[in-house]
Scaffold this active site. Structure first.
Site, PDB file in Angstrom:
ATOM      1  N   ASP A 128      14.050  44.414  -4.382  1.00 54.93           N
ATOM      2  CA  ASP A 128      13.917  44.629  -5.899  1.00 54.93           C
ATOM      3  C   ASP A 128      12.249  45.321  -5.905  1.00 54.93           C
ATOM      4  OD1 ASP A 128      12.822  42.370  -5.134  1.00 54.93           O
ATOM      5  OD2 ASP A 128      13.844  41.341  -6.254  1.00 54.93           O
ATOM      6  N   ASP A 166      15.244  29.499 -11.181  1.00 54.14           N
ATOM      7  CA  ASP A 166      16.470  29.747 -12.086  1.00 54.14           C
ATOM      8  C   ASP A 166      17.687  30.058 -11.439  1.00 54.14           C
ATOM      9  OD1 ASP A 166      15.985  32.213 -11.833  1.00 54.14           O
ATOM     10  OD2 ASP A 166      15.524  32.743 -13.696  1.00 54.14           O
ATOM     11  N   HIS A 196      17.961  32.694  -9.369  1.00 55.35           N
ATOM     12  CA  HIS A 196      18.200  34.172  -9.173  1.00 55.35           C
ATOM     13  C   HIS A 196      18.223  34.498  -7.703  1.00 55.35           C
ATOM     14  CE1 HIS A 196      13.613  35.077  -9.999  1.00 55.35           C
ATOM     15  NE2 HIS A 196      13.901  34.798  -8.778  1.00 55.35           N
ATOM     16  N   GLU A 207      18.979  37.906 -12.612  1.00 54.18           N
ATOM     17  CA  GLU A 207      18.611  36.402 -13.503  1.00 54.18           C
ATOM     18  C   GLU A 207      20.000  36.060 -13.870  1.00 54.18           C
ATOM     19  OE1 GLU A 207      15.914  35.649 -13.286  1.00 54.18           O
ATOM     20  OE2 GLU A 207      14.328  36.666 -13.655  1.00 54.18           O
TER      21      GLU A 207
HETATM   22  P1  PGA Z   1       9.424  32.685  -3.964  1.00 53.78           P
HETATM   23  O1  PGA Z   1      10.469  33.570  -4.893  1.00 53.78           O
HETATM   24  O2  PGA Z   1      10.099  33.046  -2.759  1.00 53.78           O
HETATM   25  O3  PGA Z   1       8.248  33.443  -4.374  1.00 53.78           O
HETATM   26  O4  PGA Z   1       9.678  31.286  -4.340  1.00 53.78           O
HETATM   27  C1  PGA Z   1      12.000  33.544  -4.516  1.00 53.78           C
HETATM   28  C2  PGA Z   1      12.705  34.284  -5.456  1.00 53.78           C
HETATM   29  O5  PGA Z   1      12.119  34.368  -6.769  1.00 53.78           O
HETATM   30  O6  PGA Z   1      13.671  34.789  -5.103  1.00 53.78           O
END
Ligand code: PGA
Length: 259
Positions: free
Chosen positions: A66, A135, A137, A142
């Protein structure tokens, strides 16, 4: 279901996944890696610095999950910059073979289709590294993202913007939109490796691995994949109901079988 591997800490997870990636590259020098950003995959990239030494990486290809929409690619927190800094440069990969979705506003309307075409032209992703958001994702899909979704623009939840504010001067600087591989895109990769560390991820991990299949928890999409591996530390595993079974399974795994 996904194979769950519970390890002592993030460094052990990084070493385990790095070993799998090195074996893949040795088997297939032009392997296609699916690259994730955020804090979670960093132990994998760190372990690869050592484990890949002496291996030929000149043909390795990669696709990031992304990118933020509208961010200057030269911004230190654009995912283009993060992938360059954390993966391409330290591992000595060929930057021309490493792709990141194009978040430029001028071309955003066809950037998703362009990215899908590039992944298809590369023959698909061999091993996709994934983190998971609090959350639920994966990528930036999302809650509510279709299991069939392809690379497209999404609006970030406020929770994700707050989670990512630590990378920016202020939350006001965190972009509101992103372009992300879809759940349908991710599910086409041949091997999914989802990592999570810390208590803050425990509920999302339990929901993704053991909860109902629902677009409300996008990480649950991994249950649809024939070869998904979830590598977690004890804290992130703390809400898994079948944790003892996962430990037993891994401890008794045939030696010829990788993750
Ligand atoms: P993080 O994010 O590795 O910084 O905890 C994970 C994500 O949002 O997929």
């Amino acid at each position: 279901m996904a194979e769950v591997v519970i390890v002592e800490n993030a460094a052990a997870a990084g070493a385990l996944v790095a070993t799998e990636i090195v074996e893949l590259i040795d088997r297939r020098p032009d392997a296609v890696l699916g690259l994730a950003t955020g804090s979670t995959p960093l132990p994998v990239y760190l372990a690869l610095r050592t484990q890949l030494a002496g291996h030929d990486v000149s043909q390795v290809r990669g696709f990031a999950l992304d990118e933020y929409v509208g961010i200057d690619p030269a911004h230190p927190e654009s995912y283009r910059s993060v992938i360059t800094r954390e993966v391409v440069e330290p591992l000595g990969l060929d930057p021309r073979r490493i792709h990141v979705p194009n978040g430029a506003e001028a071309t955003i309307q066809h950037a998703g289709d362009d990215y899908e075409a590039a992944i298809a032209a590369a023959g698909g992703v061999d091993l996709q590294i994934l983190g998971i958001g609090t959350d639920g994702h994966i990528g930036f899909n999302e809650p509510g993202s279709s299991f069939a979704s392809q690379t497209r623009v999404k609006t970030l939840t406020e929770q994700t913007r707050e989670d990512n504010a630590r990378f920016f001067d202020s939350i006001d600087d965190v972009p509101r939109h992103c372009i992300t591989q879809g759940l349908g895109t991710i599910l086409k990769a041949r091997h999914l490796v989802l990592l999570a560390f810390g208590e803050g991820k425990a509920q999302a991990v339990a929901d993704a691995v053991e909860g109902p299949l629902t677009a409300f928890l996008p990480g649950s999409a991994i249950q649809l994949h024939p070869h998904a591996t979830v590598v977690v530390d004890e804290a992130a595993a703390s809400r898994l109901r079948l944790a003892d079974y996962y430990r037993y399974t891994f401890a008794n795994k045939p030696s010829w079988q990788g993750i």
